[in-house]
Design a protein around this motif. Structure first.
Motif, PDB file in Angstrom:
ATOM      1  N   ALA A 207       0.765  -1.301  -0.151  1.00  0.00           N
ATOM      2  CA  ALA A 207      -0.114  -0.037   0.123  1.00  0.00           C
ATOM      3  C   ALA A 207       0.904   1.331  -0.032  1.00  0.00           C
ATOM      4  N   GLU A 208       2.086   1.353   0.925  1.00  0.00           N
ATOM      5  CA  GLU A 208       2.877   2.421   0.873  1.00  0.00           C
ATOM      6  C   GLU A 208       3.514   2.599  -0.468  1.00  0.00           C
ATOM      7  N   ALA A 209       3.791   1.320  -1.086  1.00  0.00           N
ATOM      8  CA  ALA A 209       4.602   1.545  -2.342  1.00  0.00           C
ATOM      9  C   ALA A 209       3.544   2.048  -3.718  1.00  0.00           C
ATOM     10  N   TYR A 210       2.691   1.491  -3.449  1.00  0.00           N
ATOM     11  CA  TYR A 210       1.535   2.058  -4.436  1.00  0.00           C
ATOM     12  C   TYR A 210       1.332   3.464  -4.412  1.00  0.00           C
ATOM     13  N   ALA A 211       1.157   3.921  -3.018  1.00  0.00           N
ATOM     14  CA  ALA A 211       0.894   5.442  -2.952  1.00  0.00           C
ATOM     15  C   ALA A 211       2.211   6.069  -3.327  1.00  0.00           C
ATOM     16  N   LEU A 212       3.390   5.790  -3.180  1.00  0.00           N
ATOM     17  CA  LEU A 212       4.598   6.487  -3.817  1.00  0.00           C
ATOM     18  C   LEU A 212       4.486   6.555  -5.211  1.00  0.00           C
ATOM     19  N   ALA A 213       4.389   5.374  -5.824  1.00  0.00           N
ATOM     20  CA  ALA A 213       4.160   5.258  -7.243  1.00  0.00           C
ATOM     21  C   ALA A 213       2.825   6.211  -7.700  1.00  0.00           C
ATOM     22  N   GLY A 214       1.910   6.362  -7.042  1.00  0.00           N
ATOM     23  CA  GLY A 214       0.942   6.981  -7.642  1.00  0.00           C
ATOM     24  C   GLY A 214       1.115   8.299  -8.379  1.00  0.00           C
ATOM     25  N   GLU A 227      12.433   5.442  -4.922  1.00  0.00           N
ATOM     26  CA  GLU A 227      11.869   5.154  -3.431  1.00  0.00           C
ATOM     27  C   GLU A 227      10.837   4.260  -3.591  1.00  0.00           C
ATOM     28  N   ALA A 228       9.821   4.461  -4.544  1.00  0.00           N
ATOM     29  CA  ALA A 228       8.755   3.535  -4.757  1.00  0.00           C
ATOM     30  C   ALA A 228       9.072   2.309  -4.899  1.00  0.00           C
ATOM     31  N   LEU A 229      10.177   2.007  -5.895  1.00  0.00           N
ATOM     32  CA  LEU A 229      10.537   0.616  -6.259  1.00  0.00           C
ATOM     33  C   LEU A 229      11.106  -0.042  -4.803  1.00  0.00           C
ATOM     34  N   ASP A 230      11.937   0.688  -4.081  1.00  0.00           N
ATOM     35  CA  ASP A 230      12.573  -0.039  -2.981  1.00  0.00           C
ATOM     36  C   ASP A 230      11.699  -0.262  -1.960  1.00  0.00           C
ATOM     37  N   PRO A 277      -7.315   8.515  -7.830  1.00  0.00           N
ATOM     38  CA  PRO A 277      -5.937   8.196  -8.323  1.00  0.00           C
ATOM     39  C   PRO A 277      -5.848   6.836  -9.098  1.00  0.00           C
ATOM     40  N   PRO A 278      -4.581   6.652  -9.249  1.00  0.00           N
ATOM     41  CA  PRO A 278      -4.183   5.314 -10.143  1.00  0.00           C
ATOM     42  C   PRO A 278      -4.914   4.187  -9.112  1.00  0.00           C
ATOM     43  N   GLY A 283      -0.585   0.474 -10.027  1.00  0.00           N
ATOM     44  CA  GLY A 283       0.817   0.767  -9.458  1.00  0.00           C
ATOM     45  C   GLY A 283       1.506  -0.462  -9.440  1.00  0.00           C
ATOM     46  N   HIS A 284       0.902  -1.548  -9.283  1.00  0.00           N
ATOM     47  CA  HIS A 284       1.667  -2.801  -9.059  1.00  0.00           C
ATOM     48  C   HIS A 284       2.318  -3.272 -10.720  1.00  0.00           C
ATOM     49  N   ASP A 285       1.699  -2.903 -11.642  1.00  0.00           N
ATOM     50  CA  ASP A 285       2.291  -2.978 -13.030  1.00  0.00           C
ATOM     51  C   ASP A 285       3.471  -2.161 -13.307  1.00  0.00           C
TER      52      ASP A 285
END
Length: 300
Positions: A207-214, A227-230, A277-278, A283-285
């Protein structure tokens, strides 16, 4: 003291109406004359006007009786009626958009659209979507984590839908209610019991990673490291109790590439609310593509 006829005249109603409210217990008479005729205090006029006002709002007689007892009860009754009215209005708006959809389509499209729309309740419910995800998610997920995921994964039907949104939601409902929603669902590797993954840790990190990638998706940026990928890779590493290393990233890339996909669900969800939002799927893709690109670059 007022007779029943005088009270009716002052209130602008019929004697029959006053008698009905009296017999219902909403407007009890103060006393009776020697001849057995009802007599009312002058204050009964205000109460009768209040009863008429509440009934004009289509409140049932029992609810009017409750509302007359205390102001706080009246507030609850009003809130209940507003919720009920909102549901009726939502149903009417949905029906209107569905009828417009059928009116404006070609005869060859009408049969399929009728089948899709007819399977959706009015107003529409998201229960089928929630059931789909509860079966997709790991069985050992804590209830709080499941609820948090459903908040992002299950879209609310539009309050005032366009015909196209009605069709999109109907297709979404058909997707999760069809064969993929009725039989065993293929689970991602991270969901399986024998993988030793802690699902609550995994989904909190995702959830945190998807929020960063959004924001990256919204700006149209190509998938890339950062940061999002990490955070994305770290979620899988922490959930599995391993370290984030180049070798782990290589294995994770292959593992995610083999996972079953539900792209159609996310595509329809994105269509339902253009300004949202995305989706987690988008975000996963994006993050998977970024991971694959990094692994390919390191391996080259």
């Amino acid at each position: 003291m007022l007779t029943i006829g005088e009270l009716a005249e002052h209130a602008g109603v019929t004697v029959k109406t006053v008698r009905f409210y009296s017999d219902s217990g909403l407007l009890p008479a103060a006393s009776r004359s020697a001849g057995g005729h009802r007599r009312y205090h002058p204050e009964a006029l205000d109460r009768l006007r209040m009863i008429r006002s509440l009934r004009a709002l289509d409140l049932p007689v029992p609810e009017v009786g409750r509302a007359l007892e205390r102001d706080d009860v009246l507030e609850d009754v009003i809130a209940d009626q507003l919720r009920e009215l909102g549901s009726h209005l939502a149903a009417l708006r949905w029906r209107e958009a569905a009828l417009r959809l059928l009116r404006d389509c070609t005869p060859s499209e009408r049969a399929e659209r009728l089948r899709l729309i007819g399977a959706v309740s009015t107003p529409p419910s998201t229960a089928s979507l929630a059931r789909f995800w509860r079966r997709w998610l790991p069985v050992r997920m804590p209830a709080a984590a499941v609820s948090a995921f459903l908040d992002h994964a299950v879209p609310e039907p539009p309050a005032d839908p366009t015909p196209q949104q009605v069709l999109t939601f109907a297709r979404l409902h058909a997707l999760v209610s069809g064969d993929c929603g009725g039989g065993p669902l293929p689970q991602p590797a991270a969901h399986r019991r024998d993988e030793g993954v802690r699902p609550a840790v995994l989904y909190a990190g995702l959830a945190e990673a998807y929020a960063l990638a959004g924001p990256q998706l919204q700006k149209g940026h190509s998938p890339h490291g950062g940061e999002a990928l990490d955070c994305f890779v770290g979620a899988y590493a922490q959930a599995g109790g391993v370290r984030d290393t180049p070798a782990f990233r290589h294995r994770l890339s292959a593992l995610l590439a083999a996972d079953p996909r539900i792209d159609e669900y996310w595509r329809l969800t994105a269509q339902l609310h253009d300004d949202s939002p995305p989706t987690p799927g988008a975000g996963h893709d994006w993050l998977c593509t970024a991971l694959d690109a990094e692994v390919a670059r390191v391996s080259a």
